[in-house]
Design a protein around this motif. Structure first.
Motif, PDB file in Angstrom:
ATOM      1  N   GLY A 203      68.485   0.999 -63.565  1.00 35.66           N
ATOM      2  CA  GLY A 203      69.866   1.462 -63.623  1.00 35.66           C
ATOM      3  C   GLY A 203      70.844   0.340 -63.297  1.00 35.66           C
ATOM      4  N   VAL A 232      74.792   7.813 -70.830  1.00 37.46           N
ATOM      5  CA  VAL A 232      74.812   6.536 -70.119  1.00 37.46           C
ATOM      6  C   VAL A 232      75.066   5.440 -71.147  1.00 37.46           C
ATOM      7  CG1 VAL A 232      73.417   4.941 -68.740  1.00 37.46           C
ATOM      8  CG2 VAL A 232      73.250   7.399 -68.337  1.00 37.46           C
ATOM      9  N   ASP A 242      73.224  -0.275 -67.950  1.00 36.84           N
ATOM     10  CA  ASP A 242      74.412   0.534 -68.216  1.00 36.84           C
ATOM     11  C   ASP A 242      75.579   0.087 -67.343  1.00 36.84           C
ATOM     12  OD1 ASP A 242      74.694   2.673 -65.752  1.00 36.84           O
ATOM     13  OD2 ASP A 242      72.654   1.948 -66.052  1.00 36.84           O
ATOM     14  N   VAL A 245      78.635   5.924 -66.792  1.00 38.58           N
ATOM     15  CA  VAL A 245      77.819   7.139 -66.896  1.00 38.58           C
ATOM     16  C   VAL A 245      78.694   8.371 -66.699  1.00 38.58           C
ATOM     17  CG1 VAL A 245      77.114   6.914 -64.459  1.00 38.58           C
ATOM     18  CG2 VAL A 245      75.828   8.407 -65.949  1.00 38.58           C
ATOM     19  N   HIS A 372      66.837   8.134 -62.218  1.00 39.78           N
ATOM     20  CA  HIS A 372      65.840   8.289 -63.285  1.00 39.78           C
ATOM     21  C   HIS A 372      66.158   9.492 -64.166  1.00 39.78           C
ATOM     22  CE1 HIS A 372      62.806   5.108 -62.537  1.00 39.78           C
ATOM     23  NE2 HIS A 372      63.621   4.973 -61.515  1.00 39.78           N
ATOM     24  N   LEU A 375      69.021   8.577 -66.584  1.00 38.81           N
ATOM     25  CA  LEU A 375      68.590   7.720 -67.683  1.00 38.81           C
ATOM     26  C   LEU A 375      67.691   8.483 -68.652  1.00 38.81           C
ATOM     27  CD1 LEU A 375      68.086   4.506 -65.558  1.00 38.81           C
ATOM     28  CD2 LEU A 375      69.785   4.821 -67.359  1.00 38.81           C
ATOM     29  N   GLU A 376      66.859   9.347 -68.111  1.00 40.23           N
ATOM     30  CA  GLU A 376      65.962  10.161 -68.956  1.00 40.23           C
ATOM     31  C   GLU A 376      66.782  11.110 -69.844  1.00 40.23           C
ATOM     32  OE1 GLU A 376      62.894  10.175 -69.545  1.00 40.23           O
ATOM     33  OE2 GLU A 376      62.509  12.174 -70.364  1.00 40.23           O
ATOM     34  N   ARG A 379      68.413   9.178 -72.588  1.00 43.84           N
ATOM     35  CA  ARG A 379      67.426   8.821 -73.623  1.00 43.84           C
ATOM     36  C   ARG A 379      67.161   9.994 -74.553  1.00 43.84           C
ATOM     37  NH1 ARG A 379      64.739   5.515 -70.017  1.00 43.84           N
ATOM     38  NH2 ARG A 379      63.707   7.294 -69.070  1.00 43.84           N
TER      39      ARG A 379
END
Ligand code: NAD
Length: 399
Positions: A203, A232, A242, A245, A372, A375-376, A379
């Motif tokens: 991150g 993000v 990044d 966010v 996490h 970011l997940e 994605r």
């Protein structure tokens, strides 16, 4: 603030070591100021840089005995553990990628730890650290220092007392602008390591300041964030992490929230702010005006509560109302409460609620889960991602 001094209680200053915080470092010197403010600690040992010569120069400036400025943190942990006057506490203020290794080795020698955020690089490392800390029985604080501001604690107390009724919505933002251009291609080392995934972790902004916003939202509401959907972005061309966010949040009581963090928001320096809205009222706190808290009962005019002023619930702080306190005092509050926790452990006494609001290793692990999850979700094009309550914050939230 405790009523009697440490001297009256027959307690010595805690011996403090530091890893990181050498010449030109950003946050290490602030930790040193904060540790000194209430006179609970003396800095006696350290490794202040990966470069031994630079480390020694800093040690000399700080009047550290030459034999207690070590070549590296592993040597420091080992040699300190053999001394009769060994350090009680170590502060970890290195770039992120070293936190886990440094903290783990000191936990292993039974040293209490104050660690900067994000606590580790990965969720797995964070979970390992939770286990190690609980097994070793040491105290562990994570420097989400906003939890030390008087009016943030006042906000938490108002929510806990039911002044807002059931919480419905939380809006939390942390906006900075210092990475609005490719600062990492210049000489600013803070920008260089923060945009290098090897040293910052996966991150960028989401870890560096999004983690503070996440912690603040949970701290003030006393609720867990159980899921999020996020976007993000990296706005600066070529940046490897990044820098912006936006996330929608779901809380454990069904409340909804919005979290925004950016390091490219021109005009914002450290714009951390939170609003909490409930069935009966709302509150609003801005880090740039930390001595004030706006509290509104639904249908009535907003009230401005001030630190130490009329209607404020908590202790006034170190300076009289109207003389501002800020960042250093907030961090100092965590150091002082942490010292109280350690003295309680040493005397086999329970930690009293008044000093239990220091973010713990479990809070650090939750922030890693947030990073996490954000970011997940990004994605997966903004899909909702759960945040596991198993690493829950209850142990770190005090009464
Ligand atoms: N809580 C906050 O508000 C806040 C604010 C700023 C930074 N931080 C965190 O604090 C940490 C440090 O950030 P910073 O901006 O001060 O970084 P920095 O680059 O200014 O300082 C890092 C220091 O660590 C030293 N260092 C690097 N490797 C080392 C090693 N192997 N052994 C000993 N020292 C070593 C460097 O020489 C430097 O002095 C980061 O984790 C960051 O996320 C938190």
């Amino acid at each position: 603030m405790p009523g009697r001094s440490d001297e009256q209680r027959g307690r010595r200053r805690l011996r403090l070591g530091m890893v990181g915080g050498g010449a030109g470092a950003l946050v290490g010197p602030l930790h040193r100021m904060a540790a000194r403010l209430d006179d609970r600690y003396e800095l006696v040992a350290g490794v202040f840089s990966s470069d031994p010569l630079r480390s020694q120069l800093t040690a000399r400036e700080l009047r550290i005995a030459p034999e207690r400025c070590y070549a590296d943190f592993a040597q420091m942990a080992y040699r300190e553990s053999l001394r009769a006057d060994r350090i009680d506490v170590v502060t970890v203020v290195t770039p992120n990628h070293l936190h886990h290794a440094v903290a783990s080795i000191f936990v292993g020698t039974g040293t209490h730890v104050i660690c900067e955020k994000p606590m580790t690089k990965t969720v797995a490392e964070a979970q390992e650290l939770v286990t190690a800390v609980e097994r070793a029985g040491v105290a562990f604080a994570v420097a989400h220092h906003y939890a030390g501001y008087r009016m943030v604690r006042e906000a938490r107390a108002l929510v806990a007392d039911g002044a807002l009724g059931r919480v419905r919505a939380v809006y939390v933002e942390y906006l900075q602008d210092w990475l609005h251009d490719a600062a990492e291609s210049g000489s600013a080392k803070q920008a260089q390591w923060r945009t290098d995934p090897e040293r910052s972790g996966i991150g960028g902004c989401v870890a560096d300041i999004g983690s503070h916003a996440f912690h603040l939202a949970e701290f003030v509401t006393g609720l867990e964030i159980v899921g999020l959907a996020s976007e993000v972005v990296s706005f600066v061309a070529g940046r490897r992490v990044d820098d912006h966010v936006s996330a929608l949040l779901r809380f454990s009581n069904g409340a909804r929230g919005v979290l925004a963090a950016s390091q490219v928001a021109c005009g914002s320096s450290n714009g951390l702010a939170i609003r909490v809205s409930g069935e009966k009222g709302s509150l609003r706190w801005l880090q740039e005006y930390p001595n004030d808290l706006e509290f509104t009962v639904c249908g009535a005019a907003p009230r401005r509560l001030t630190r130490g002023g009329p209607g404020a619930l908590g202790a006034p702080g170190r300076t009289p109302a109207g003389h501002p306190e800020g960042f250093i005092e907030a961090l100092a509050q965590l150091y002082t409460d942490f010292a109280e926790q350690i003295h309680a452990r040493q005397a086999s006494l329970p930690v009293v609620p008044a000093v239990a609001w220091v973010p713990t290793v479990r809070d650090g692990a939750r922030a890693m889960q947030f990073i996490h999850a954000a970011l997940e979700s990004a994605r997966r094009s903004g899909a909702w991602v759960g945040i596991d309550p198993a690493a829950g914050p209850e142990a770190g939230r005090g009464a």
